[in-house]
Design a protein around this motif. Structure first.
Motif, PDB file in Angstrom:
ATOM      1  N   SER A  37      -5.418   5.890  -8.271  1.00 48.85           N
ATOM      2  CA  SER A  37      -6.114   6.725  -9.245  1.00 48.85           C
ATOM      3  C   SER A  37      -7.534   7.084  -8.812  1.00 48.85           C
ATOM      4  N   CYS A  38      -8.042   6.460  -7.769  1.00 51.00           N
ATOM      5  CA  CYS A  38      -9.400   6.738  -7.296  1.00 51.00           C
ATOM      6  C   CYS A  38      -9.448   8.063  -6.549  1.00 51.00           C
ATOM      7  N   GLN A  39     -10.529   8.774  -6.718  1.00 48.64           N
ATOM      8  CA  GLN A  39     -10.694  10.064  -6.056  1.00 48.64           C
ATOM      9  C   GLN A  39     -11.568   9.967  -4.807  1.00 48.64           C
ATOM     10  N   GLY A  40     -11.988   8.769  -4.424  1.00 51.90           N
ATOM     11  CA  GLY A  40     -12.859   8.596  -3.265  1.00 51.90           C
ATOM     12  C   GLY A  40     -12.148   8.806  -1.940  1.00 51.90           C
ATOM     13  N   TRP A  41     -10.828   8.787  -1.958  1.00 51.22           N
ATOM     14  CA  TRP A  41     -10.040   8.967  -0.741  1.00 51.22           C
ATOM     15  C   TRP A  41      -9.033  10.080  -0.961  1.00 51.22           C
ATOM     16  N   GLY A  42      -8.577  10.652   0.141  1.00 51.00           N
ATOM     17  CA  GLY A  42      -7.468  11.591   0.076  1.00 51.00           C
ATOM     18  C   GLY A  42      -6.172  10.804  -0.104  1.00 51.00           C
ATOM     19  N   MET A  43      -5.133  11.475  -0.549  1.00 50.36           N
ATOM     20  CA  MET A  43      -3.864  10.789  -0.787  1.00 50.36           C
ATOM     21  C   MET A  43      -3.290  10.148   0.480  1.00 50.36           C
ATOM     22  N   PRO A  44      -3.351  10.798   1.647  1.00 44.12           N
ATOM     23  CA  PRO A  44      -2.832  10.123   2.843  1.00 44.12           C
ATOM     24  C   PRO A  44      -3.575   8.828   3.164  1.00 44.12           C
ATOM     25  N   ASP A  45      -4.887   8.815   2.932  1.00 46.53           N
ATOM     26  CA  ASP A  45      -5.659   7.597   3.184  1.00 46.53           C
ATOM     27  C   ASP A  45      -5.301   6.501   2.187  1.00 46.53           C
ATOM     28  N   ARG A  46      -5.122   6.871   0.930  1.00 46.76           N
ATOM     29  CA  ARG A  46      -4.714   5.886  -0.079  1.00 46.76           C
ATOM     30  C   ARG A  46      -3.362   5.287   0.266  1.00 46.76           C
ATOM     31  N   LEU A  47      -2.417   6.126   0.654  1.00 50.56           N
ATOM     32  CA  LEU A  47      -1.083   5.636   0.997  1.00 50.56           C
ATOM     33  C   LEU A  47      -1.109   4.773   2.254  1.00 50.56           C
ATOM     34  N   ALA A  48      -1.947   5.136   3.213  1.00 51.90           N
ATOM     35  CA  ALA A  48      -2.058   4.314   4.431  1.00 51.90           C
ATOM     36  C   ALA A  48      -2.659   2.956   4.105  1.00 51.90           C
ATOM     37  N   GLY A  49      -3.709   2.933   3.305  1.00 52.89           N
ATOM     38  CA  GLY A  49      -4.346   1.671   2.941  1.00 52.89           C
ATOM     39  C   GLY A  49      -3.433   0.763   2.137  1.00 52.89           C
ATOM     40  N   LEU A  50      -2.591   1.352   1.298  1.00 47.81           N
ATOM     41  CA  LEU A  50      -1.663   0.559   0.493  1.00 47.81           C
ATOM     42  C   LEU A  50      -0.374   0.243   1.236  1.00 47.81           C
ATOM     43  N   GLY A  51      -0.006   1.091   2.166  1.00 46.81           N
ATOM     44  CA  GLY A  51       1.240   0.876   2.895  1.00 46.81           C
ATOM     45  C   GLY A  51       1.148  -0.192   3.968  1.00 46.81           C
ATOM     46  N   LEU A  52      -0.026  -0.382   4.532  1.00 44.34           N
ATOM     47  CA  LEU A  52      -0.171  -1.373   5.594  1.00 44.34           C
ATOM     48  C   LEU A  52       0.198  -2.789   5.152  1.00 44.34           C
ATOM     49  N   PRO A  53      -0.262  -3.277   4.000  1.00 49.51           N
ATOM     50  CA  PRO A  53       0.158  -4.622   3.593  1.00 49.51           C
ATOM     51  C   PRO A  53       1.661  -4.742   3.358  1.00 49.51           C
ATOM     52  N   ALA A  54       2.243  -3.720   2.738  1.00 44.01           N
ATOM     53  CA  ALA A  54       3.681  -3.771   2.462  1.00 44.01           C
ATOM     54  C   ALA A  54       4.490  -3.727   3.751  1.00 44.01           C
ATOM     55  N   LEU A  55       4.113  -2.844   4.663  1.00 39.11           N
ATOM     56  CA  LEU A  55       4.821  -2.761   5.939  1.00 39.11           C
ATOM     57  C   LEU A  55       4.649  -4.029   6.763  1.00 39.11           C
ATOM     58  N   ALA A  56       3.444  -4.591   6.740  1.00 38.21           N
ATOM     59  CA  ALA A  56       3.214  -5.841   7.475  1.00 38.21           C
ATOM     60  C   ALA A  56       4.050  -6.965   6.884  1.00 38.21           C
ATOM     61  N   TRP A  57       4.165  -7.003   5.560  1.00 36.27           N
ATOM     62  CA  TRP A  57       4.957  -8.047   4.915  1.00 36.27           C
ATOM     63  C   TRP A  57       6.431  -7.917   5.287  1.00 36.27           C
ATOM     64  N   ILE A  58       6.950  -6.696   5.208  1.00 35.98           N
ATOM     65  CA  ILE A  58       8.373  -6.478   5.472  1.00 35.98           C
ATOM     66  C   ILE A  58       8.692  -6.628   6.957  1.00 35.98           C
ATOM     67  N   PHE A  59       8.036  -5.817   7.779  1.00 34.39           N
ATOM     68  CA  PHE A  59       8.391  -5.784   9.196  1.00 34.39           C
ATOM     69  C   PHE A  59       7.771  -6.943   9.974  1.00 34.39           C
ATOM     70  N   GLY A  60       6.495  -7.226   9.692  1.00 35.53           N
ATOM     71  CA  GLY A  60       5.853  -8.348  10.385  1.00 35.53           C
ATOM     72  C   GLY A  60       6.516  -9.667  10.052  1.00 35.53           C
ATOM     73  N   GLY A  61       6.776  -9.889   8.775  1.00 35.33           N
ATOM     74  CA  GLY A  61       7.463 -11.111   8.369  1.00 35.33           C
ATOM     75  C   GLY A  61       8.867 -11.182   8.927  1.00 35.33           C
ATOM     76  N   GLY A  62       9.556 -10.050   8.937  1.00 38.05           N
ATOM     77  CA  GLY A  62      10.921 -10.013   9.467  1.00 38.05           C
ATOM     78  C   GLY A  62      10.976 -10.273  10.955  1.00 38.05           C
ATOM     79  N   ILE A  63      10.081  -9.633  11.699  1.00 38.21           N
ATOM     80  CA  ILE A  63      10.065  -9.821  13.151  1.00 38.21           C
ATOM     81  C   ILE A  63       9.682 -11.252  13.501  1.00 38.21           C
ATOM     82  N   LEU A  64       8.680 -11.781  12.811  1.00 38.80           N
ATOM     83  CA  LEU A  64       8.275 -13.160  13.096  1.00 38.80           C
ATOM     84  C   LEU A  64       9.364 -14.153  12.695  1.00 38.80           C
ATOM     85  N   ALA A  65      10.069 -13.863  11.606  1.00 41.90           N
ATOM     86  CA  ALA A  65      11.148 -14.761  11.191  1.00 41.90           C
ATOM     87  C   ALA A  65      12.304 -14.716  12.182  1.00 41.90           C
ATOM     88  N   LEU A  66      12.634 -13.531  12.666  1.00 36.44           N
ATOM     89  CA  LEU A  66      13.734 -13.410  13.623  1.00 36.44           C
ATOM     90  C   LEU A  66      13.392 -14.001  14.985  1.00 36.44           C
TER      91      LEU A  66
END
Length: 115
Positions: A37-66
């Motif tokens: 909801s913040c207007q300080g960033w563009g939508m691509p920047d907001r999605l990148a900032g929020l997507g990094l933790p989720a992607l790291a959790w899914i893929f990083g956790g998966g790769i490290l577990a495997l």
């Protein structure tokens, strides 16, 4: 951004889940709604900032577990994922926050000139 950082800081503390959701996940979701909801960033920047933790959790956790030694059963694989996914989430959150801070203080130049 404070809520996102708080979510990462809550990962090592073993809170019981609320319903099926871990407490850091709930805090991250609230922080994600506020960030979107913040207007300080563009939508691509907001999605990148929020997507990094989720992607790291899914893929990083998966790769490290495997890549771990206990790949003999699904239970051992899930236990290993739960051990390492939190660390991957913390690292992804740090990367996302660094990106959001960078874009907050150095926003992209607009290609649409006002007349």
């Amino acid at each position: 951004m404070g809520l996102l950082a708080l979510a990462a800081l809550l990962v090592p503390i073993g809170f019981p889940a609320v319903m099926i959701f871990p407490v850091p996940g709930i805090v991250w979701a609230i922080g994600a709604v506020v960030t979107l909801s913040c207007q300080g960033w563009g939508m691509p920047d907001r999605l990148a900032g929020l997507g990094l933790p989720a992607l790291a959790w899914i893929f990083g956790g998966g790769i490290l577990a495997l890549s771990g030694p206990e790949r003999s059963s699904v239970d051992a694989l899930l236990a290993r994922f739960n051990e390492v996914a939190g660390v991957a989430f913390i690292i992804g959150t740090a990367a996302g926050l660094i990106w959001l801070l960078y874009r907050l203080f150095d926003p992209p130049v607009s290609t649409h000139a006002r007349r």
